[in-house]
Scaffold this motif. Structure first.
Motif, PDB file in Angstrom:
ATOM      1  N   PHE A 127       0.830  -1.200   0.000  1.00  0.00           N
ATOM      2  CA  PHE A 127       0.000   0.000   0.000  1.00  0.00           C
ATOM      3  C   PHE A 127       0.869   1.257   0.000  1.00  0.00           C
ATOM      4  O   PHE A 127       0.642   2.182  -0.791  1.00  0.00           O
ATOM      5  N   ALA A 128       1.875   1.297   0.869  1.00  0.00           N
ATOM      6  CA  ALA A 128       2.758   2.459   0.922  1.00  0.00           C
ATOM      7  C   ALA A 128       3.491   2.656  -0.399  1.00  0.00           C
ATOM      8  O   ALA A 128       3.676   3.793  -0.865  1.00  0.00           O
ATOM      9  N   ASP A 129       3.894   1.562  -1.032  1.00  0.00           N
ATOM     10  CA  ASP A 129       4.572   1.650  -2.336  1.00  0.00           C
ATOM     11  C   ASP A 129       3.629   2.213  -3.395  1.00  0.00           C
ATOM     12  O   ASP A 129       4.009   3.082  -4.191  1.00  0.00           O
ATOM     13  N   ALA A 130       2.374   1.731  -3.411  1.00  0.00           N
ATOM     14  CA  ALA A 130       1.397   2.219  -4.384  1.00  0.00           C
ATOM     15  C   ALA A 130       1.087   3.698  -4.159  1.00  0.00           C
ATOM     16  O   ALA A 130       0.946   4.470  -5.118  1.00  0.00           O
ATOM     17  N   VAL A 131       0.979   4.114  -2.898  1.00  0.00           N
ATOM     18  CA  VAL A 131       0.729   5.520  -2.598  1.00  0.00           C
ATOM     19  C   VAL A 131       1.899   6.388  -3.060  1.00  0.00           C
ATOM     20  O   VAL A 131       1.704   7.490  -3.600  1.00  0.00           O
ATOM     21  N   GLY A 132       3.128   5.902  -2.882  1.00  0.00           N
ATOM     22  CA  GLY A 132       4.291   6.644  -3.363  1.00  0.00           C
ATOM     23  C   GLY A 132       4.235   6.878  -4.868  1.00  0.00           C
ATOM     24  O   GLY A 132       4.519   7.980  -5.357  1.00  0.00           O
ATOM     25  N   LYS A 133       3.861   5.849  -5.631  1.00  0.00           N
ATOM     26  CA  LYS A 133       3.725   5.995  -7.086  1.00  0.00           C
ATOM     27  C   LYS A 133       2.591   6.957  -7.433  1.00  0.00           C
ATOM     28  O   LYS A 133       2.702   7.755  -8.370  1.00  0.00           O
ATOM     29  N   ALA A 134       1.503   6.877  -6.670  1.00  0.00           N
ATOM     30  CA  ALA A 134       0.382   7.782  -6.921  1.00  0.00           C
ATOM     31  C   ALA A 134       0.768   9.232  -6.646  1.00  0.00           C
ATOM     32  O   ALA A 134       0.367  10.144  -7.385  1.00  0.00           O
ATOM     33  N   ARG A 135       1.553   9.466  -5.619  1.00  0.00           N
ATOM     34  CA  ARG A 135       1.987  10.827  -5.307  1.00  0.00           C
ATOM     35  C   ARG A 135       2.866  11.393  -6.421  1.00  0.00           C
ATOM     36  O   ARG A 135       2.759  12.576  -6.773  1.00  0.00           O
ATOM     37  N   ASP A 136       3.717  10.550  -6.984  1.00  0.00           N
ATOM     38  CA  ASP A 136       4.566  11.000  -8.094  1.00  0.00           C
ATOM     39  C   ASP A 136       3.708  11.431  -9.287  1.00  0.00           C
ATOM     40  O   ASP A 136       3.981  12.462  -9.924  1.00  0.00           O
ATOM     41  N   LEU A 137       2.685  10.648  -9.593  1.00  0.00           N
ATOM     42  CA  LEU A 137       1.798  10.997 -10.708  1.00  0.00           C
ATOM     43  C   LEU A 137       0.965  12.233 -10.378  1.00  0.00           C
ATOM     44  O   LEU A 137       0.711  13.078 -11.258  1.00  0.00           O
ATOM     45  N   ALA A 138       0.538  12.362  -9.129  1.00  0.00           N
ATOM     46  CA  ALA A 138      -0.238  13.533  -8.724  1.00  0.00           C
ATOM     47  C   ALA A 138       0.589  14.812  -8.863  1.00  0.00           C
ATOM     48  O   ALA A 138       0.051  15.869  -9.235  1.00  0.00           O
ATOM     49  N   GLU A 139       1.880  14.734  -8.591  1.00  0.00           N
ATOM     50  CA  GLU A 139       2.762  15.888  -8.745  1.00  0.00           C
ATOM     51  C   GLU A 139       2.814  16.372 -10.192  1.00  0.00           C
ATOM     52  O   GLU A 139       3.082  17.539 -10.460  1.00  0.00           O
ATOM     53  N   LYS A 140       2.539  15.475 -11.115  1.00  0.00           N
ATOM     54  CA  LYS A 140       2.559  15.831 -12.541  1.00  0.00           C
ATOM     55  C   LYS A 140       1.204  16.336 -13.025  1.00  0.00           C
ATOM     56  O   LYS A 140       1.018  16.577 -14.219  1.00  0.00           O
ATOM     57  N   GLY A 141       0.259  16.473 -12.103  1.00  0.00           N
ATOM     58  CA  GLY A 141      -1.030  17.055 -12.461  1.00  0.00           C
ATOM     59  C   GLY A 141      -2.132  16.074 -12.762  1.00  0.00           C
ATOM     60  O   GLY A 141      -3.179  16.452 -13.294  1.00  0.00           O
ATOM     61  N   TYR A 142      -1.929  14.804 -12.411  1.00  0.00           N
ATOM     62  CA  TYR A 142      -2.947  13.786 -12.676  1.00  0.00           C
ATOM     63  C   TYR A 142      -3.903  13.633 -11.484  1.00  0.00           C
ATOM     64  O   TYR A 142      -3.523  13.859 -10.321  1.00  0.00           O
TER      65      TYR A 142
END
Length: 471
Positions: A127-142
């Protein structure tokens, strides 16, 4: 880059009746390890890196109960904020209110992680790994969602058709045949309802695709009462304005319309714990496939789930049953039809039956009361008041009350007089008298209350002063 997990806590949880009820909904259900789903959501969020605070959006009536749940497990003293809804308006309103709070407090670049209070996740590292990937994508405006790789042709979940992290389309809950096709195709994911995005991104997307929701919530938010203290914030959404907010899920209002979507496929041991079958699967089964919580004796029975609270349950010669026994309601259902429990709740609601809303033990900001019994013109309650807590200064038009202290000491305002009532002493409150009960001691105050009158419902109450803002 501030990071705020947001816990959405509400919903009726009608498929988990009789434990889940309107004023004791699904997030408060205790699992076999004695933690509630809400507590697990809080701990899961608090364990993520770089959390500035945990924001919870919930019903105003559930605020004090939620605080009690957090107080039990928030040993790290994580900062907490609350947005309190006067009534439910679905997930779009809750998410917009959360984004407005985060934007105002931390700025548009702060990232929100939207979590449901009633889901279960068993693989915390994944879960923590998936959230980390989601945060990276969110930083790009997704606008990012976590997509669960399916392991069965489940018909109770919505699906996402994906190509890597690209969202092709959202799919409604499918038929059994379609679900099997999605599983075989390999590029369909369960829609977990877990989202990640920057505050500015989600607000601008609502402005583009659902401006009526954004504007309605913003008008309400700007006129709402806000209380702040060290490490704590509480926003009470203004009821008359909030009533005009459209009730629609974020999936329909935004996610199915936006062209800024991304998905993180993951295996995190996710379940929405949507039926008694799912709860039963968390308890260990014996050699006959029976799962038992509480006191139960089974003879020549197999593949049953039994959950008892206050009394012994006996079962003979049955199989594939779910039996949920509470103090005031009993559910017996076939395992293959547990999704239909909500039909019982619908009928109870239509009849105005109290067991659709409350348990015999009812939680209040000051403590609890339990209905012990009653008749046509009387009702008997056990009342427990926390140390230092007090009920509102109030009056009843239609009933008088007799209070017998069985543990602790009570400070009682009764009309113009104020007295201390000790253990094994009693007092009488006539109908029409202003009165207040307080526990001035350091131990719980326990009383027996006997109500007498023509009308004994809980709405026969006029509050004049209240510590908890309920006047």
């Amino acid at each position: 880059m501030t990071f705020i997990p947001v816990i959405l806590s509400g919903g009726a949880g009608t498929r988990l009746w009789p434990v889940s009820r309107e004023f004791h909904p699904k997030p408060f259900i205790r699992l076999p390890d004695s933690q509630s789903l809400l507590q697990k959501a809080f701990l899961r969020a608090a364990a993520l890196p770089d959390v500035a605070e945990i924001l919870t959006v919930t019903n105003r009536e559930l605020f004090f109960k939620t605080e009690d749940e957090y107080r039990e497990i928030n040993h790290s003293r994580m900062a907490t904020s609350f947005i309190l809804e006067p009534f439910g308006r679905n997930t779009s309103a809750a998410v917009v209110a959360a984004a407005l709070h985060v934007s105002k407090t931390y700025g548009n670049d702060a990232t929100l992680l939207i979590l449901a209070a009633d889901h279960l996740i068993s693989d915390h590292a994944a879960f923590a790994d998936a959230v980390g990937k989601a945060r990276d994508l969110a930083e790009k405006g997704y606008l990012v969602t976590l997509g669960i790789r399916p392991d069965a042709p489940e018909t109770g979940y919505g699906y996402i058709e994906a190509s890597g992290t690209q969202v092709n389309r959202f799919v409604e809950k499918p038929s059994a045949q379609k679900a099997a096709e999605y599983l075989a195709a390999g590029n369909y994911l369960w829609n977990s309802g877990i989202f990640c995005f920057k505050a500015g991104t989600v607000l601008s997307q609502f402005e583009e695709h659902a401006g009526d929701i954004l504007n309605a919530v913003k008008e309400c938010f700007d006129e709402s009462r806000v209380v702040t203290a060290d490490g704590f914030s509480q926003t009470d959404l203004e009821a008359s304005r909030f009533e005009g907010v459209p009730s629609i899920s974020i999936d329909y209002a935004l996610m199915e319309k936006s062209n800024q979507l991304a998905v993180v496929p993951c295996d995190i041991g996710w379940s929405d714990v949507g039926s008694w079958n799912a709860i039963g699967a968390l308890a260990g089964a014996d050699g006959s496939g029976n799962c038992i919580e509480g006191e139960a004796l089974l003879h020549d029975s197999k593949n049953c789930y039994v959950r008892g609270e206050d009394r012994m349950v006996g079962m003979v010669g049955v199989s594939d049953l779910v039996v949920i026994d509470t103090a005031d309601a009993l559910l017996v259902a076939h395992k293959e039809r547990t999704q239909e429990v909500k039909e019982i709740v619908r009928q109870l609601s239509e009849r105005g039956h109290e067991s659709s809303k409350i348990h015999r033990m009812v939680h209040r900001p000051w403590g609890t009361y339990t209905v012990l019994g009653g008749g046509e013109r009387f009702k008997i309650k056990r009342i427990e008041v926390k140390p230092g807590a007090s009920l509102s200064l109030q009056m009843h038009y239609h009933r008088s009350e007799h209070w017998i202290v069985v543990n602790g000491m009570a400070k009682v305002i009764n009309g113009e007089t104020e007295t201390l009532v000790n253990t094994n002493e009693s007092t009488y409150i006539p109908a029409g008298n202003r009165h207040r009960l307080e526990n001035p001691g350091k131990l719980p105050l326990v009383m027996i209350e006997v109500q007498c009158g023509d009308y004994l419902a809980e709405d026969d109450i006029v509050r004049f002063e209240d510590t908890y803002g309920r006047v």
